[in-house]
Design an enzyme around this catalytic site. Structure first.
Site, PDB file in Angstrom:
ATOM      1  CG  HIS A  78      -0.331   0.228   2.515  1.00  0.00           C
ATOM      2  ND1 HIS A  78       0.313  -0.768   3.209  1.00  0.00           N
ATOM      3  CD2 HIS A  78      -0.235   1.339   3.297  1.00  0.00           C
ATOM      4  CE1 HIS A  78       0.763  -0.295   4.348  1.00  0.00           C
ATOM      5  NE2 HIS A  78       0.460   0.985   4.431  1.00  0.00           N
ATOM      6  CG  ASP A  79       2.637   3.249   3.073  1.00  0.00           C
ATOM      7  OD1 ASP A  79       1.673   3.927   2.674  1.00  0.00           O
ATOM      8  OD2 ASP A  79       2.906   3.103   4.278  1.00  0.00           O
ATOM      9  CE  LYS A  82       4.004   6.724   3.527  1.00  0.00           C
ATOM     10  NZ  LYS A  82       3.983   6.350   4.951  1.00  0.00           N
ATOM     11  CG  HIS A 107       2.005   7.957   0.026  1.00  0.00           C
ATOM     12  ND1 HIS A 107       1.511   8.798   0.999  1.00  0.00           N
ATOM     13  CD2 HIS A 107       1.452   6.732   0.280  1.00  0.00           C
ATOM     14  CE1 HIS A 107       0.719   8.116   1.794  1.00  0.00           C
ATOM     15  NE2 HIS A 107       0.654   6.872   1.387  1.00  0.00           N
ATOM     16  CG  HIS A 131      -3.615   3.401   1.279  1.00  0.00           C
ATOM     17  ND1 HIS A 131      -2.854   3.534   0.140  1.00  0.00           N
ATOM     18  CD2 HIS A 131      -2.881   3.934   2.289  1.00  0.00           C
ATOM     19  CE1 HIS A 131      -1.712   4.128   0.448  1.00  0.00           C
ATOM     20  NE2 HIS A 131      -1.701   4.380   1.751  1.00  0.00           N
ATOM     21  CG  HIS A 132      -3.930   7.824   2.783  1.00  0.00           C
ATOM     22  ND1 HIS A 132      -3.967   7.830   4.161  1.00  0.00           N
ATOM     23  CD2 HIS A 132      -2.702   7.361   2.436  1.00  0.00           C
ATOM     24  CE1 HIS A 132      -2.799   7.409   4.634  1.00  0.00           C
ATOM     25  NE2 HIS A 132      -2.020   7.111   3.609  1.00  0.00           N
ATOM     26  CG  ASP A 160      -1.836   2.808   6.513  1.00  0.00           C
ATOM     27  OD1 ASP A 160      -0.734   2.526   7.013  1.00  0.00           O
ATOM     28  OD2 ASP A 160      -2.043   3.868   5.888  1.00  0.00           O
TER      29      ASP A 160
END
Length: 310
Positions: A78-79, A82, A107, A131-132, A160
């Site tokens: 998911h990240d 970044k 990101h 996801h944000h 998360d």
């Protein structure tokens, strides 16, 4: 990037091993994501924990095994975006400025762009890029509302946030579980999907996350540096007598056996330069990939017509 596993030659499209190729392609993404995590000394094990929480939550929602496997991979990746965030921003120990926070907020979209041309990007792109997002429309990067947010992203969002709140940060200790659950209840329907948040809270109250909290792999807890707290990551191949490094202060730590369990003791020295460099946990990544791909139908993986172009 495909050289991380022993490389298989794919010169003849007629004999391409699609399953092996898929493993290699996913490994290229997961190693990249792992190194992104390694740049932040406070997030050791974050990707594994989010992946495990997501796996249990998807199962609790009675999703098909293929969906569970896909969401498990999305939790780990998911990240990924970044990788495009400058180290000075990603590893800053103090409060971010408005400009720095704006950079961090890029990101998810950066992750989506990274996956756009990847043969397996479609499997995890919703979790990576969205996801944000929030049901109340106040999320990013697109300000989607509840009905527009895919299940993968809704699940990973909760996992998360939970891991962030229950993990050490430079500005605070891990929050107590009950306080975190109270925050989840308060944000149900606004920051988090109501259905999945309720399932997550149920799992937490049943003790389903006990062996994941504070761990970096099954049965492997984060070890505690006497100066910095739980910041020392051990991989499965490490044994008593091996030397590790604190991810934050780079103090040298020696693994010792105490009452049948492995623990670390500070040697009083600075860790050698090679131990201060992140080493991808190949066994962990390999296990996640193999377990997930075993449940995903071949038709959802890379097309044979794409393989010759890799």
């Amino acid at each position: 990037m495909l050289n991380w596993f022993r490389r298989q030659k794919y010169s003849d499209p007629a004999v391409v091993d699609t399953n092996q190729l898929s493993k290699d392609l996913l490994a290229s993404l997961m190693v990249m994501a792992w190194f992104v995590e390694a740049k932040d000394p406070y997030t050791g094990g974050h990707l594994w924990r989010v992946s495990r929480y997501a796996n249990l939550l998807a199962r609790a929602g009675l999703l098909p095994e293929a969906d569970v496997a896909r969401i498990t991979l999305g939790g780990f990746l998911h990240d990924l975006g970044k990788v495009a965030v400058p180290d000075a921003v990603l590893g800053k120990s103090g409060k971010l400025s408005d400009d720095e926070f704006a950079i961090i907020r890029t990101h998810p979209e950066a992750g989506g762009r990274l996956l756009a041309g990847h043969p397996l990007g479609h499997l995890v792109r919703p979790a990576v890029e969205l996801h944000h997002e929030r049901p109340d429309g106040k999320g990013y990067p697109y300000g989607l509302t509840a009905a527009m947010i895919p299940t993968d992203a809704a699940i990973v969002s909760i996992c998360d946030a939970f891991d962030a709140m229950t993990s050490l940060r430079p500005y605070r200790q891990p929050l107590p579980l009950e306080k975190v659950l109270a925050i989840l209840r308060q944000e149900t329907g606004t920051q988090f999907n109501s259905f999945w948040c309720a399932r997550f809270i149920d799992l937490a109250e049943q003790g389903a996350f006990t062996d994941i909290l504070g761990h970096t792999d099954d049965g492997i807890p984060l070890h505690t540096c006497p100066h910095c707290g739980p910041t020392v990551v051990r991989q499965r191949h490490h044994h008593a007598g091996d030397v590790l490094a604190c991810n934050l202060c780079h103090s040298e730590m020696r693994l010792v056996e105490q009452q049948g369990q492995l623990a670390v003791v500070a040697t009083g020295k600075k860790a050698p330069a090679d131990l201060q460099q992140p080493q991808a946990d190949k066994v962990l990544i390999k296990n996640i990939i193999e377990a997930s791909l075993a449940q995903i139908p071949i038709t959802q993986l890379v097309r044979l017509s794409d393989a010759s172009a890799v």
